[in-house]
Design a protein around this motif. Structure first.
Motif, PDB file in Angstrom:
ATOM      1  N   PRO A   1       0.811  -1.121  -0.019  1.00  0.00           N
ATOM      2  CA  PRO A   1      -0.068  -0.044   0.053  1.00  0.00           C
ATOM      3  C   PRO A   1       1.014   1.136  -0.047  1.00  0.00           C
ATOM      4  N   THR A   2       0.342   2.035  -0.817  1.00  0.00           N
ATOM      5  CA  THR A   2       1.429   3.533  -0.971  1.00  0.00           C
ATOM      6  C   THR A   2       0.601   4.605  -0.064  1.00  0.00           C
ATOM      7  N   ARG A   3      -0.443   4.233   0.594  1.00  0.00           N
ATOM      8  CA  ARG A   3      -1.289   5.311   1.507  1.00  0.00           C
ATOM      9  C   ARG A   3      -1.780   4.223   2.572  1.00  0.00           C
ATOM     10  N   ASP A   4      -2.179   5.112   3.630  1.00  0.00           N
ATOM     11  CA  ASP A   4      -2.845   4.543   5.003  1.00  0.00           C
ATOM     12  C   ASP A   4      -4.154   3.875   4.395  1.00  0.00           C
ATOM     13  N   VAL A   5      -4.314   2.697   4.974  1.00  0.00           N
ATOM     14  CA  VAL A   5      -5.570   1.935   4.482  1.00  0.00           C
ATOM     15  C   VAL A   5      -5.659   1.044   5.562  1.00  0.00           C
ATOM     16  N   ALA A   6      -7.044   0.584   5.933  1.00  0.00           N
ATOM     17  CA  ALA A   6      -7.457  -0.649   6.761  1.00  0.00           C
ATOM     18  C   ALA A   6      -8.232  -1.574   5.818  1.00  0.00           C
ATOM     19  N   VAL A   7      -7.948  -2.656   5.864  1.00  0.00           N
ATOM     20  CA  VAL A   7      -8.773  -3.783   5.207  1.00  0.00           C
ATOM     21  C   VAL A   7      -9.434  -4.987   6.071  1.00  0.00           C
ATOM     22  N   THR A   8     -10.581  -5.159   5.917  1.00  0.00           N
ATOM     23  CA  THR A   8     -11.031  -6.356   6.501  1.00  0.00           C
ATOM     24  C   THR A   8     -11.099  -7.618   5.304  1.00  0.00           C
ATOM     25  N   TYR A   9     -10.687  -8.844   5.837  1.00  0.00           N
ATOM     26  CA  TYR A   9     -10.479  -9.812   4.913  1.00  0.00           C
ATOM     27  C   TYR A   9     -11.449 -11.128   5.355  1.00  0.00           C
ATOM     28  N   ARG A  10     -11.969 -11.896   4.354  1.00  0.00           N
ATOM     29  CA  ARG A  10     -12.582 -12.934   4.803  1.00  0.00           C
ATOM     30  C   ARG A  10     -11.309 -14.016   4.393  1.00  0.00           C
TER      31      ARG A  10
ATOM     32  N   SER B   1      -4.095  -3.414   8.798  1.00  0.00           N
ATOM     33  CA  SER B   1      -3.992  -1.980   8.816  1.00  0.00           C
ATOM     34  C   SER B   1      -2.443  -1.612   8.397  1.00  0.00           C
ATOM     35  N   TRP B   2      -2.231  -0.375   7.558  1.00  0.00           N
ATOM     36  CA  TRP B   2      -1.018   0.023   7.051  1.00  0.00           C
ATOM     37  C   TRP B   2      -0.847   1.649   7.640  1.00  0.00           C
ATOM     38  N   SER B   3       0.174   1.798   8.378  1.00  0.00           N
ATOM     39  CA  SER B   3       0.347   3.361   8.584  1.00  0.00           C
ATOM     40  C   SER B   3       1.579   3.532   7.675  1.00  0.00           C
ATOM     41  N   ILE B   4       1.569   4.150   6.727  1.00  0.00           N
ATOM     42  CA  ILE B   4       2.676   4.576   5.786  1.00  0.00           C
ATOM     43  C   ILE B   4       3.743   5.478   6.623  1.00  0.00           C
TER      44      ILE B   4
END
Length: 213
Positions: free
Chosen positions: A28-37, A55-58
Motif C-alpha cells: 500500500p502506498t497510502r494509509d488503509v485498513a482492510v477487512t478480509y475473509r 492496517s497499514w500506517s505509511i
C-alpha cells in the motif's frame, strides 16, 4: 492456537507478491485498513470462513494484523525488519525470531515469476490479477494500482485444499498511530526457535516462551 495465529498473519502477507518484476505497487502506498475473509486455513480444514483485519500506517512504516479469534494482534515494523505478537489478555508481547520477522518485512526471493491475467472487482475496487510462481508452489493474487492486496489463493502444502483471502471492506484514510505501538507495561517474551535438526517447539499457549533479557 499460537501456530494458527502466525499462520493467519502469514497467509495475509503472501511473500511471493513482493519480488522484483511484479506489479508497479506491491505494498500500500497510502494509509488503509482492510477487512478480509479467510478460508482454508492451515490446521483448520473444516472451519468456516473467518475474518481478519489488516492496517497499514505509511507514516509509521508499520503494519498491524488482527487475526481471527481475538487472541491478540501482530505488529510488523518494515523499517526495523521486526515483528511481535501482542497478547493483550495476558499483557504479554512475543518477539518473533529474526528469520520469521524478516520473512514478513522484507522482499521475497527474486526468483518469483509473475504472469499478468485479467482484472477483477473485489470489495468495490478494481484490481489486477497475477499468477505468481516460486519453487515452493504457485499463488494467484489480485492487487490494486496503489498496492492493496484484495485477493490471494494458494494451495496448501499438504495438498488438502487452498488457502484463500479476500477483502470485504477497504477503508482509506489516516490511521491512529497508537494502534501501531506496543502498550506500555507488557512483559516481553522471546518466542523459542527450532533447534537445528530438532523438533519444533510446542505451538499452543504462551508457556514455552522465554522472558527477554
Amino acid at each position: 492456537m499460537l501456530r494458527i495465529f502466525v499462520a493467519a498473519a502469514v497467509l495475509a502477507l503472501p511473500g511471493v507478491a513482493f519480488a522484483q518484476g511484479a506489479p508497479a505497487n506491491i505494498r500500500p502506498t497510502r494509509d488503509v485498513a482492510v477487512t478480509y475473509r479467510l478460508g482454508g486455513m492451515p490446521g483448520q480444514p473444516n472451519a468456516g470462513p473467518q475474518e481478519m483485519r489488516m492496517s497499514w500506517s505509511i507514516t509509521e512504516g508499520k503494519q498491524r494484523v488482527d487475526p481471527p479469534g481475538g487472541m491478540g494482534w501482530m505488529l510488523i515494523d518494515r523499517r526495523a525488519n521486526s515483528a511481535v505478537m501482542v497478547m493483550e489478555p495476558q499483557r504479554m508481547v512475543l518477539t518473533l525470531p529474526a528469520d520469521a520477522a524478516a520473512a514478513m518485512s522484507q522482499d521475497a526471493p527474486p526468483d518469483a515469476r509473475f504472469t499478468r491475467k485479467g482484472t477483477a472487482q473485489v470489495a468495490g475496487l478494481s484490481c489486477q490479477e497475477w499468477d505468481v510462481a516460486v519453487p515452493q508452489g504457485t499463488s494467484t493474487i489480485c492487487v490494486t494500482e496503489d498496492g492493496v492486496m484484495l485477493r490471494a489463493a494458494s494451495p496448501l502444502p499438504d495438498g488438502s485444499g487452498t488457502s484463500r483471502l479476500e477483502a470485504t471492506e477497504v477503508r482509506y484514510g489516516a490511521q491512529d498511530a497508537t494502534r501501531f505501538r506496543v502498550p506500555d507495561g507488557f512483559q516481553t517474551m522471546q518466542m523459542p526457535t527450532q533447534p537445528p535438526g530438532g523438533a519444533a517447539p510446542p505451538a499452543s499457549g504462551a508457556a514455552p516462551a522465554r522472558p527477554a533479557r
